[in-house]
Design an enzyme around this catalytic site. Structure first.
Site, PDB file in Angstrom:
ATOM      1  N   HIS A 261      81.167  75.899   4.780  1.00 19.89           N
ATOM      2  CA  HIS A 261      81.149  77.145   5.557  1.00 19.89           C
ATOM      3  C   HIS A 261      79.792  77.806   5.401  1.00 19.89           C
ATOM      4  CE1 HIS A 261      82.448  81.053   7.099  1.00 19.89           C
ATOM      5  NE2 HIS A 261      83.455  80.388   7.634  1.00 19.89           N
ATOM      6  N   ASP A 317      90.128  75.893   8.599  1.00 25.09           N
ATOM      7  CA  ASP A 317      90.599  74.847   9.503  1.00 25.09           C
ATOM      8  C   ASP A 317      91.277  73.694   8.772  1.00 25.09           C
ATOM      9  OD1 ASP A 317      89.840  76.043  11.893  1.00 25.09           O
ATOM     10  OD2 ASP A 317      87.773  75.337  11.708  1.00 25.09           O
TER      11      ASP A 317
HETATM   12  N1  ACO Z   1      81.008  67.340   4.466  1.00 23.26           N
HETATM   13  C1  ACO Z   1      79.931  66.801   3.830  1.00 23.26           C
HETATM   14  N2  ACO Z   1      78.763  67.454   3.656  1.00 23.26           N
HETATM   15  C2  ACO Z   1      78.666  68.692   4.151  1.00 23.26           C
HETATM   16  C3  ACO Z   1      79.735  69.312   4.826  1.00 23.26           C
HETATM   17  C4  ACO Z   1      80.932  68.577   4.971  1.00 23.26           C
HETATM   18  N3  ACO Z   1      81.969  69.101   5.612  1.00 23.26           N
HETATM   19  N4  ACO Z   1      79.362  70.547   5.221  1.00 23.26           N
HETATM   20  C5  ACO Z   1      78.096  70.716   4.818  1.00 23.26           C
HETATM   21  N5  ACO Z   1      77.673  69.601   4.159  1.00 23.26           N
HETATM   22  C6  ACO Z   1      76.364  69.422   3.520  1.00 23.26           C
HETATM   23  C7  ACO Z   1      75.269  69.161   4.530  1.00 23.26           C
HETATM   24  O1  ACO Z   1      75.117  67.781   4.767  1.00 23.26           O
HETATM   25  C8  ACO Z   1      74.077  69.790   3.870  1.00 23.26           C
HETATM   26  O2  ACO Z   1      73.609  68.906   2.891  1.00 23.26           O
HETATM   27  P1  ACO Z   1      71.993  68.820   2.614  1.00 23.26           P
HETATM   28  O3  ACO Z   1      71.623  70.164   2.047  1.00 23.26           O
HETATM   29  O4  ACO Z   1      71.852  67.700   1.633  1.00 23.26           O
HETATM   30  O5  ACO Z   1      71.333  68.541   3.937  1.00 23.26           O
HETATM   31  C9  ACO Z   1      74.651  70.995   3.139  1.00 23.26           C
HETATM   32  O6  ACO Z   1      76.029  70.667   2.884  1.00 23.26           O
HETATM   33  C10 ACO Z   1      74.597  72.285   3.948  1.00 23.26           C
HETATM   34  O7  ACO Z   1      75.112  72.033   5.246  1.00 23.26           O
HETATM   35  P2  ACO Z   1      74.626  72.763   6.553  1.00 23.26           P
HETATM   36  O8  ACO Z   1      75.100  72.012   7.743  1.00 23.26           O
HETATM   37  O9  ACO Z   1      73.154  73.069   6.478  1.00 23.26           O
HETATM   38  O10 ACO Z   1      75.384  74.159   6.395  1.00 23.26           O
HETATM   39  P3  ACO Z   1      75.732  75.172   7.538  1.00 23.26           P
HETATM   40  O11 ACO Z   1      75.934  76.476   6.897  1.00 23.26           O
HETATM   41  O12 ACO Z   1      74.740  75.105   8.661  1.00 23.26           O
HETATM   42  O13 ACO Z   1      77.090  74.528   8.104  1.00 23.26           O
HETATM   43  C11 ACO Z   1      79.297  74.029   8.617  1.00 23.26           C
HETATM   44  C12 ACO Z   1      78.342  75.005   7.908  1.00 23.26           C
HETATM   45  C13 ACO Z   1      78.811  73.735  10.037  1.00 23.26           C
HETATM   46  C14 ACO Z   1      80.664  74.682   8.691  1.00 23.26           C
HETATM   47  C15 ACO Z   1      79.368  72.712   7.817  1.00 23.26           C
HETATM   48  O14 ACO Z   1      79.841  72.959   6.503  1.00 23.26           O
HETATM   49  C16 ACO Z   1      80.246  71.654   8.495  1.00 23.26           C
HETATM   50  O15 ACO Z   1      79.759  70.919   9.370  1.00 23.26           O
HETATM   51  N6  ACO Z   1      81.573  71.573   8.093  1.00 23.26           N
HETATM   52  C17 ACO Z   1      82.493  70.689   8.790  1.00 23.26           C
HETATM   53  C18 ACO Z   1      82.962  71.332  10.087  1.00 23.26           C
HETATM   54  C19 ACO Z   1      83.902  72.512   9.834  1.00 23.26           C
HETATM   55  O16 ACO Z   1      84.822  72.437   9.055  1.00 23.26           O
HETATM   56  N7  ACO Z   1      83.673  73.594  10.573  1.00 23.26           N
HETATM   57  C20 ACO Z   1      84.544  74.774  10.528  1.00 23.26           C
HETATM   58  C21 ACO Z   1      83.897  75.917   9.808  1.00 23.26           C
HETATM   59  S1  ACO Z   1      85.043  77.273   9.633  1.00 23.26           S
HETATM   60  C22 ACO Z   1      85.077  77.966  11.157  1.00 23.26           C
HETATM   61  O17 ACO Z   1      84.141  77.932  11.909  1.00 23.26           O
HETATM   62  C23 ACO Z   1      86.323  78.544  11.611  1.00 23.26           C
END
Ligand code: ACO
Length: 380
Positions: A261, A317
């Site tokens: 998140h 979610d």
């Molecule tokens: N699984 C594995 N690795 C992850 C995940 C995940 N679900 N989420 C983030 N990471 C990692 C990224 O690869 C990144 O690693 P790095 O620093 O080595 O590059 C780090 O964690 C940070 O991730 P970002 O994408 O930069 O974080 P951001 O804040 O932009 O993204 C997001 C948040 C989009 C929710 C992300 O965690 C994700 O894609 N999760 C899966 C989709 C999801 O569940 N979305 C719903 C969110 S809740 C809502 O909107 C209602």
């Protein structure tokens, strides 16, 4: 000197808001002063809607007035039903909802009025109509006649009734009510921001809600609930979790949908509540498999240094997918159900934006070329 780019607008504060507090470090969510745990345990969805729109809880008469106004306003114009029957049956339900909400403006007597009272009336109608549209589409695409809302039911009951054409079943509507309460509002999330950007131009409530729906659809936001369930279905059995995690996450480049998140760097408090509801529903349904897969995958991730270092926890979610699947909701309807709830928050923010508006217009750093000579088209 160009300003440093804040990609994804991370950490940028764009408004003051009274609607909700999201404390990502401590994993706390508060709507208008009330902790989410208290609301999930006690509140009817309509009470939360009133709270978000009025900054206080309703008394009994006010609650009944709002419940009744939402139920009565939930009727879809016949023109909308006729139009929905012409849509391709395999359409993405979020795309259907986006189109329906846009078309509802044609029939709304207040569509172009951005006054306080008109916005309130539109918010009431849209809150009911989105639920009716979700239930209606799920029937229409299966060749069934849609069922209209009942004036005596609350929103969660009406959804279950309109979806199944009978009942409503008490356990299902209670679970849907909790789900609706938990997802109603969440600070300056992407879809709420999109709604606010839209109306900040002086556009209108329907346009703002359409922007919210289009933004919620993405798998990084509300679309993750369906993606999480598809992932659990792909894993198929608790005994496959370890191998799936190793192949797809550790050795592959996939993400666990429903984990991570932008704001929460601790457990999303909604996930904790939904985990418990998912477990109870799974136990009473006699099928614990999907809950066990989700739980084992979350535990595996939480024990892994990659997830620990990045503070990646289940979000709203993750377990909501199990709750909705156990209630026999079709997987591609999960995100429309999110919209059924979040319309409360979107409309609260739309009204807040109108009350203290300024055009939202960030800037970019230009990185393209300069002073290029013009080359006539047949010399390029
Ligand atoms: N699984 C594995 N690795 C992850 C995940 C995940 N679900 N989420 C983030 N990471 C990692 C990224 O690869 C990144 O690693 P790095 O620093 O080595 O590059 C780090 O964690 C940070 O991730 P970002 O994408 O930069 O974080 P951001 O804040 O932009 O993204 C997001 C948040 C989009 C929710 C992300 O965690 C994700 O894609 N999760 C899966 C989709 C999801 O569940 N979305 C719903 C969110 S809740 C809502 O909107 C209602």
């Amino acid at each position: 000197m160009a300003e440093p780019v804040k990609k994804g607008l991370e950490g940028i504060v764009v408004a003051e808001s009274r609607t909700s507090l999201v404390n990502g470090q401590e994993g706390k969510l508060v709507y208008q002063g009330y902790p989410i745990e208290t609301l999930a345990e006690n509140a009817l969805f309509e009470e939360v809607v009133f709270l978000l729109w009025n900054e206080r809880l309703p008394n009994r008469a006010e609650l009944e007035n709002l419940r009744s106004a939402i139920a009565q306003g939930a009727v879809l114009p016949q023109g909308i039903i006729d139009q929905m029957k012409t849509y391709p049956k395999n359409s993405n339900p979020m795309a259907v909802l986006r189109t329906v909400v846009s078309a509802l403006a044609f029939y709304d007597p207040d569509s172009e009025d951005n006054g306080v009272e008109a916005n309130r009336r539109k918010a009431i109608r849209l809150t009911g109509q989105i639920t009716t549209a979700c239930a209606a589409w799920n029937r229409i695409r299966k060749g069934q006649e849609p069922v209209g809302p009942r004036a005596d039911l609350n929103l969660a009951q009406n959804f279950v009734y309109m979806l199944e054409g009978k009942g409503p079943d008490q356990t299902a509507s209670d679970a849907i009510n909790v789900y609706l309460v938990l997802l109603a509002e969440h600070g300056m999330n992407a879809s709420t921001f999109a709604s606010r950007v839209t109306v900040a131009t002086g556009s209108d409530m329907h346009s703002g809600i359409v922007s919210g729906i289009g933004t919620l659809k993405g798998p990084s936001h509300g679309g993750a609930n369906a993606e999480a369930m598809n992932m659990f279905l792909e894993i198929g059995d608790p005994s496959n979790v370890a191998n799936w995690f190793k192949t797809n996450i550790k050795e592959g480049d996939r993400r666990i949908m429903g984990i991570g998140h932008r704001i929460y760097k601790a457990l999303d408090p909604r996930a904790a509540i939904l985990e418990e509801h998912a477990r109870l529903l799974a136990e009473s349904s006699g099928n614990l498999k999907w809950f066990q897969i989700a739980k084992q995958l979350a535990d595996t991730a939480r024990a892994d240094s990659y997830f620990i270092e990045r503070k990646l926890y289940p979000n709203v979610d993750y377990y909501s997918a199990i709750v909705l699947y156990t209630l026999n909701i079709d997987v591609d309807m999960f995100t429309p159900l999110f919209a059924m709830s979040r319309v409360a928050g979107w409309s609260a923010h739309v009204m807040e934006q109108f009350a203290n508006n300024r055009l939202i217009r960030p800037d970019v750093t230009y990185t393209g070329p300069m002073d290029l000579p013009w080359v006539p088209v047949d010399q390029r």
